[in-house]
Design a protein around this motif. Structure first.
Motif, PDB file in Angstrom:
ATOM      1  N   MET A   1       8.124  16.259  88.071  1.00 19.72           N
ATOM      2  CA  MET A   1       9.541  15.823  88.722  1.00 19.72           C
ATOM      3  C   MET A   1      10.009  16.053  89.618  1.00 19.72           C
ATOM      4  N   GLU A 148      21.099  12.444  76.487  1.00 13.16           N
ATOM      5  CA  GLU A 148      19.509  13.135  76.197  1.00 13.16           C
ATOM      6  C   GLU A 148      18.775  11.118  75.182  1.00 13.16           C
ATOM      7  N   THR A 152      16.405   8.281  76.083  1.00  9.03           N
ATOM      8  CA  THR A 152      15.495   7.452  75.699  1.00  9.03           C
ATOM      9  C   THR A 152      15.932   5.809  74.689  1.00  9.03           C
ATOM     10  N   LYS A 178      17.968  20.593  81.951  1.00  8.52           N
ATOM     11  CA  LYS A 178      16.840  19.930  82.583  1.00  8.52           C
ATOM     12  C   LYS A 178      15.926  19.674  81.811  1.00  8.52           C
ATOM     13  N   ASN A 179      16.360  20.981  80.590  1.00  6.57           N
ATOM     14  CA  ASN A 179      14.834  20.495  79.090  1.00  6.57           C
ATOM     15  C   ASN A 179      15.292  19.032  78.177  1.00  6.57           C
ATOM     16  N   LYS A 180      16.351  18.585  78.458  1.00  4.99           N
ATOM     17  CA  LYS A 180      16.859  17.458  77.975  1.00  4.99           C
ATOM     18  C   LYS A 180      16.792  16.314  78.727  1.00  4.99           C
ATOM     19  N   CYS A 181      15.697  16.586  79.530  1.00  9.34           N
ATOM     20  CA  CYS A 181      15.884  15.081  80.592  1.00  9.34           C
ATOM     21  C   CYS A 181      14.174  15.026  80.818  1.00  9.34           C
ATOM     22  N   LYS A 182      13.448  15.120  79.907  1.00  3.20           N
ATOM     23  CA  LYS A 182      11.911  15.077  79.994  1.00  3.20           C
ATOM     24  C   LYS A 182      11.497  14.018  80.179  1.00  3.20           C
ATOM     25  N   ASN A 183      12.170  12.771  79.679  1.00  2.00           N
ATOM     26  CA  ASN A 183      11.422  11.642  80.055  1.00  2.00           C
ATOM     27  C   ASN A 183      12.539  10.862  81.559  1.00  2.00           C
TER      28      ASN A 183
END
Ligand code: DX5
Ligand code: ZN
Length: 207
Positions: A1, A148, A152, A178-183
């Motif tokens: 990232m 999120e 997607t 940040k875990n909701k932005c993995k893409n």
């Protein structure tokens, strides 16, 4: 990232920019506000320009202004990688082309209540899309939960249209959100980094 650090919440900008220069932040996120598109107003370009003497990092410029055209030339003259303005403004196509003319990568920012599908006509020109995860205008707000799904939705759209635009998320980013932005490809983070004692440790957590 990749990490783009915003210093909107900074109390001592030169000092924080010097400290940030010693970290491995990928970009400095430059928030520009005109007091019209958003309530707050940032300092004039003449002063902004002086501030960037304190950093050798590439700039990721975010124009929160009604008339991006007025600002593009000035910000293109700095060490700028991206200039992004809002899809909710006028003359979007013309302004994207103007940024390209200066040889700078261009992006469109999208407010929390604007639909992702509005980006479709501009996709062939875009190098970046900045999804706002808070209402634009100030640092230190909480990350909005519909972000999120928007990420997607955007990822699917970019695949469908074979776009290589990068996805950047701005507002309320910390070690949990940040875990909701993995893409995403880039995270903008301001207060989480700037209001801490150890900028590099916070950047490491977000990567
Ligand atoms: C909000 C700005 C953001 C903000 C991010 O209008 O566009 O760039 O400074 O700061 P934090 O991480 O504190 O939400
Ligand atoms: Zn921003």
């Amino acid at each position: 990232m990749l990490i783009s650090t915003s210093f909107l919440s900074s109390k001592n900008i030169p000092k924080d920019l010097i400290k940030l220069n010693e970290t491995n932040t990928d970009y400095i996120h430059v928030d520009v506000m005109d007091g019209k598109f958003v309530k707050n107003k940032t300092m004039p370009f003449k002063e902004m320009k002086n501030i960037y003497r304190y950093t050798s990092k590439r700039l990721d410029v975010h124009l929160m202004v009604n008339n991006p055209k007025k600002y593009i030339k000035e910000y293109a003259s700095l060490n700028t990688e991206y200039i992004t303005f809002h899809i909710e403004t006028e003359d979007v196509l013309k302004n994207l082309e103007l940024i390209k003319k200066y040889g700078i990568k261009c992006g469109l920012a999208i407010k929390p209540n604007t639909e992702i599908k509005e980006l479709v006509p501009y996709l062939p020109l875009l190098d970046m899309i900045l999804i706002m995860s808070v209402e634009p205008g100030e640092g230190g707000q909480s990350f909005l939960d519909n972000t999120e799904n928007k990420i997607t939705e955007l990822k699917t759209l970019l695949n469908e249209y074979k776009s290589n635009a990068v996805i950047n998320i701005d507002g309320g980013i910390n070690n949990i959100t940040k875990n909701k932005c993995k893409n995403a490809d880039i995270l903008v983070s301001g207060s989480y980094i700037i209001l801490s004692d150890d900028f590099q440790a916070r950047i490491d957590e977000l990567r």
